[in-house]
Scaffold this active site. Structure first.
Site, PDB file in Angstrom:
ATOM      1  N   LYS A 268       2.226  -0.846  10.677  1.00 17.57           N
ATOM      2  CA  LYS A 268       1.411   0.136   9.944  1.00 17.57           C
ATOM      3  C   LYS A 268       0.307  -0.564   9.169  1.00 17.57           C
ATOM      4  O   LYS A 268       0.569  -1.429   8.334  1.00 17.57           O
ATOM      5  CB  LYS A 268       2.310   0.920   8.989  1.00 17.57           C
ATOM      6  CG  LYS A 268       1.573   1.854   8.031  1.00 17.57           C
ATOM      7  CD  LYS A 268       2.562   2.469   7.051  1.00 17.57           C
ATOM      8  CE  LYS A 268       1.867   3.219   5.931  1.00 17.57           C
ATOM      9  NZ  LYS A 268       2.815   3.708   4.902  1.00 17.57           N
ATOM     10  N   ASP A 273      -3.762   3.689   0.505  1.00 21.91           N
ATOM     11  CA  ASP A 273      -3.131   5.001   0.620  1.00 21.91           C
ATOM     12  C   ASP A 273      -3.153   5.730  -0.708  1.00 21.91           C
ATOM     13  O   ASP A 273      -2.387   5.427  -1.613  1.00 21.91           O
ATOM     14  CB  ASP A 273      -1.684   4.843   1.106  1.00 21.91           C
ATOM     15  CG  ASP A 273      -0.998   6.182   1.303  1.00 21.91           C
ATOM     16  OD1 ASP A 273      -1.707   7.198   1.448  1.00 21.91           O
ATOM     17  OD2 ASP A 273       0.248   6.203   1.328  1.00 21.91           O
ATOM     18  N   LYS A 280      -1.121  10.823  -4.582  1.00 26.02           N
ATOM     19  CA  LYS A 280      -0.086  10.132  -5.332  1.00 26.02           C
ATOM     20  C   LYS A 280      -0.388  10.173  -6.834  1.00 26.02           C
ATOM     21  O   LYS A 280      -1.546  10.350  -7.231  1.00 26.02           O
ATOM     22  CB  LYS A 280      -0.021   8.664  -4.901  1.00 26.02           C
ATOM     23  CG  LYS A 280       0.416   8.424  -3.465  1.00 26.02           C
ATOM     24  CD  LYS A 280       0.361   6.938  -3.154  1.00 26.02           C
ATOM     25  CE  LYS A 280       0.775   6.661  -1.717  1.00 26.02           C
ATOM     26  NZ  LYS A 280       2.214   6.901  -1.498  1.00 26.02           N
ATOM     27  N   ASP A 291      -0.204  -1.319   1.586  1.00 25.40           N
ATOM     28  CA  ASP A 291       0.300  -0.377   2.577  1.00 25.40           C
ATOM     29  C   ASP A 291      -0.025  -0.797   4.008  1.00 25.40           C
ATOM     30  O   ASP A 291       0.329  -0.097   4.948  1.00 25.40           O
ATOM     31  CB  ASP A 291      -0.247   1.030   2.308  1.00 25.40           C
ATOM     32  CG  ASP A 291       0.757   2.113   2.665  1.00 25.40           C
ATOM     33  OD1 ASP A 291       1.970   1.822   2.701  1.00 25.40           O
ATOM     34  OD2 ASP A 291       0.337   3.250   2.925  1.00 25.40           O
ATOM     35  N   ASP A 350       0.789  12.614   2.508  1.00 22.53           N
ATOM     36  CA  ASP A 350       1.230  11.300   2.036  1.00 22.53           C
ATOM     37  C   ASP A 350       2.301  10.702   2.944  1.00 22.53           C
ATOM     38  O   ASP A 350       2.689   9.553   2.770  1.00 22.53           O
ATOM     39  CB  ASP A 350       1.752  11.397   0.597  1.00 22.53           C
ATOM     40  CG  ASP A 350       1.909  10.036  -0.062  1.00 22.53           C
ATOM     41  OD1 ASP A 350       1.226   9.087   0.378  1.00 22.53           O
ATOM     42  OD2 ASP A 350       2.719   9.917  -1.002  1.00 22.53           O
ATOM     43  N   GLU A 352       1.802   9.727   5.913  1.00 22.06           N
ATOM     44  CA  GLU A 352       0.780   9.427   6.928  1.00 22.06           C
ATOM     45  C   GLU A 352       1.158   8.262   7.829  1.00 22.06           C
ATOM     46  O   GLU A 352       0.704   8.173   8.972  1.00 22.06           O
ATOM     47  CB  GLU A 352      -0.562   9.133   6.247  1.00 22.06           C
ATOM     48  CG  GLU A 352      -0.781   7.704   5.760  1.00 22.06           C
ATOM     49  CD  GLU A 352       0.212   7.228   4.711  1.00 22.06           C
ATOM     50  OE1 GLU A 352       0.496   6.022   4.698  1.00 22.06           O
ATOM     51  OE2 GLU A 352       0.696   8.057   3.917  1.00 22.06           O
ATOM     52  N   ARG A 354       3.879   7.462   9.403  1.00 21.04           N
ATOM     53  CA  ARG A 354       4.565   7.835  10.638  1.00 21.04           C
ATOM     54  C   ARG A 354       3.620   8.464  11.654  1.00 21.04           C
ATOM     55  O   ARG A 354       3.869   8.406  12.859  1.00 21.04           O
ATOM     56  CB  ARG A 354       5.739   8.764  10.315  1.00 21.04           C
ATOM     57  CG  ARG A 354       5.352  10.098   9.720  1.00 21.04           C
ATOM     58  CD  ARG A 354       6.510  10.762   8.978  1.00 21.04           C
ATOM     59  NE  ARG A 354       6.822  10.042   7.751  1.00 21.04           N
ATOM     60  CZ  ARG A 354       7.831  10.387   6.935  1.00 21.04           C
ATOM     61  NH1 ARG A 354       8.619  11.405   7.242  1.00 21.04           N
ATOM     62  NH2 ARG A 354       8.053   9.696   5.838  1.00 21.04           N
TER      63      ARG A 354
END
Length: 504
Positions: A268, A273, A280, A291, A350, A352, A354
């Site tokens: 990933k 993010d 968030k 991230d 959030d 995201e 996956r």
């Protein structure tokens, strides 16, 4: 940046069977010590490199300072009879017949972190475990000062050379392999520690390309137009809120003979993010610079596989995007189509990671790998379940356990977790094939793993490593781990690749 200077520049490493005959300026000799009996001063671990006079001087100096020999405790003293500027005693705790490799690695790391002003480190710790010592020293000495001005930059040059003392013969290759592994981890740390202002998807792709080409990898980069045309709906959907468009990077190491094993790596790469529209909280959002820790580790691992000439094919598929809220961002309730055709209702923007990973997993599956390893800073639930230092490993039962076992052996301590079948029910959508989150507050890490499982090709042994906590150390330094990016799980993935190369 020229190919010769691509990646982290680690201290040089050499192996020696004796101490130097003349004094080495700006040098320190690292000596392991253990707790003395009945709270007495630490005792120097028996070594063929130290004569009785040197041992007596070291132990006397430690006693005068009321030093301790507990694990990772360090004390620096001057010993005139030795050809170094100073001696650094590092504790191993209670004396044992054998020491776990990570005890040595962490002791070496703690020693390296305290080497202010030393440019050269010599160590007898390496006679206990050469590989662990070299890894620990390089990773403990790691610094990231790319954005420091002269006002706050380190004043000393840092550790430049390491001499590992060992009585064993023919250990140069062992030391070099350990140095290569540690350098790969440090390269992943560098990528994680680079701020999102300077590491956005296009720049990340360029750095991955430079690293790949320097290692002789085949490199392919898909830009936003190519991604849109090919139907990578997850990557496009996550990246559409940012002014800095997404990328997909493919790095291929060809090492197998005609019927050799093939391993897919997926990581990933969310360069920052915010959570998107499902934004968030502001507190600690700056940690989301990490991230892309999974992508950083995957890039470093495939480069390391090429450098070590592993006799298997390794293909990395790395999605890169920035998740931002804007007038163009995807909304909760939107439906997107993942690469391969599965439709997904985005209930929470959030969740995201996956979405980009599902696209990448399907693409990786088209290469028909025997094994697939995916890693990501995927869920805050990982830290709730396992804390900040223990990755959660999910996937095919047998391969999951193999990955977790190897992770524990190298000191990254992955732990096997289940993927209960009933969790798939929680991902049902009323308007699409799947929803990207469940309506339950429970088992968030396992739900994310269950989502990813839907995109793994049938018959492929796979493992998902959730490193939401372990990829980034927001607390104080410990062992060979400083603040910031850790490089986890680079060593785990490389250990798995080596194991597959050796055993299939």
């Amino acid at each position: 940046m020229s190919p010769a200077n691509v990646g982290y520049q680690a201290p040089s490493v050499s192996v020696s069977s004796s101490l130097p005959k003349r004094k080495v300026d700006s040098s320190v000799l690292i000596v392991p010590v253990v707790n003395g009996d009945d709270n007495s001063a630490p005792k120097v671990l028996t070594s063929p490199f130290l004569d009785t006079k040197a041992v007596v001087e070291i132990e006397a100096a430690l006693e005068s300072l009321d030093a301790k020999g507990g694990a990772e405790q360090v004390t620096r003293v001057v010993v005139p009879s030795l050809p170094v500027s100073s001696v650094l005693a590092v504790g191993l705790g209670k004396q044992r017949d054998e020491y776990d490799a990570d005890v040595i690695r962490r002791a070496a790391g703690a020693a390296a972190r305290s080497l202010n002003g030393a440019e050269t480190a010599l160590t007898t710790l390496s006679d206990t475990d050469l590989s662990a010592t070299v890894e620990g020293l390089i990773l403990g000495a790691y610094r990231f000062a790319d954005f420091r001005s002269e006002k706050t930059a380190p004043k000393d040059a840092g550790l430049r050379t390491i001499t590992a003392l060992t009585s064993a013969k023919g250990q140069n290759d062992v030391a070099q392999r350990a140095a290569d592994i540690a350098t790969a981890v440090a390269t992943a740390r560098d990528l994680v520690n680079t701020p999102p202002s300077h590491l956005f998807p296009d720049e990340f792709a360029k750095r991955a390309k430079a690293l790949g080409e320097a290692a002789g990898l085949q490199v392919e980069i898909l830009d936003e137009k190519s991604l849109e045309k090919a139907g990578y709906g997850g990557i496009i959907g996550v990246g559409k809120g940012s002014s800095r468009p997404p990328r997909l990077v493919r790095l291929t190491h060809k090492g197998a003979k005609r019927k050799g094993k093939k391993v897919a790596l997926v990581g990933k790469g969310i360069t920052f993010d915010t959570g998107g529209i499902s934004i968030k909280p502001a507190a600690n959002m700056h940690h989301m610079t990490s991230d892309m820790g999974g992508a950083a580790a995957v890039v470093a691992t495939v480069v390391l596989a090429a450098k070590q000439k592993l006799p298997i094919d390794v293909i990395a598929t790395v999605p890169m995007a920035e998740n931002m809220p804007s007038a163009t961002a995807q909304r909760p309730g939107d439906v997107l189509t993942q690469y391969g055709g599965v439709t997904v209702e985005v209930l929470n923007t959030d969740a995201e990671g996956r979405l980009v990973l599902a696209d990448a997993i399907v693409r990786a599956g088209e290469d028909q790998p025997d094994y697939l390893i995916e890693t990501s800073t995927l869920t805050g639930a990982q830290t709730v379940a396992l804390g900040a230092r223990t990755p959660g490993v999910m996937g095919s039962d047998e391969f999951r356990d193999r990955v977790a076992d190897l992770s524990q052996r190298v000191g990254e301590n992955g732990w096997p977790m289940p993927l209960p079948e009933e969790l798939k029910e929680d991902l049902k959508s009323t308007v699409a094939d799947l929803a990207n989150v469940s309506g339950s507050r429970y088992a968030g890490m396992l739900v994310a793993g269950t989502y990813l499982r839907e995109f793994v090709p049938e018959g492929v042994q796979w493992a998902h490593i959730d490193i939401a906590g372990p990829a980034y150390n927001s607390g104080g330094p410990w062992g060979y781990t400083g603040k910031g990016g850790t490089g986890v799980p680079t060593r785990t993935m490389f250990a798995v690749l080596e194991d597959i190369a050796a055993n299939g």
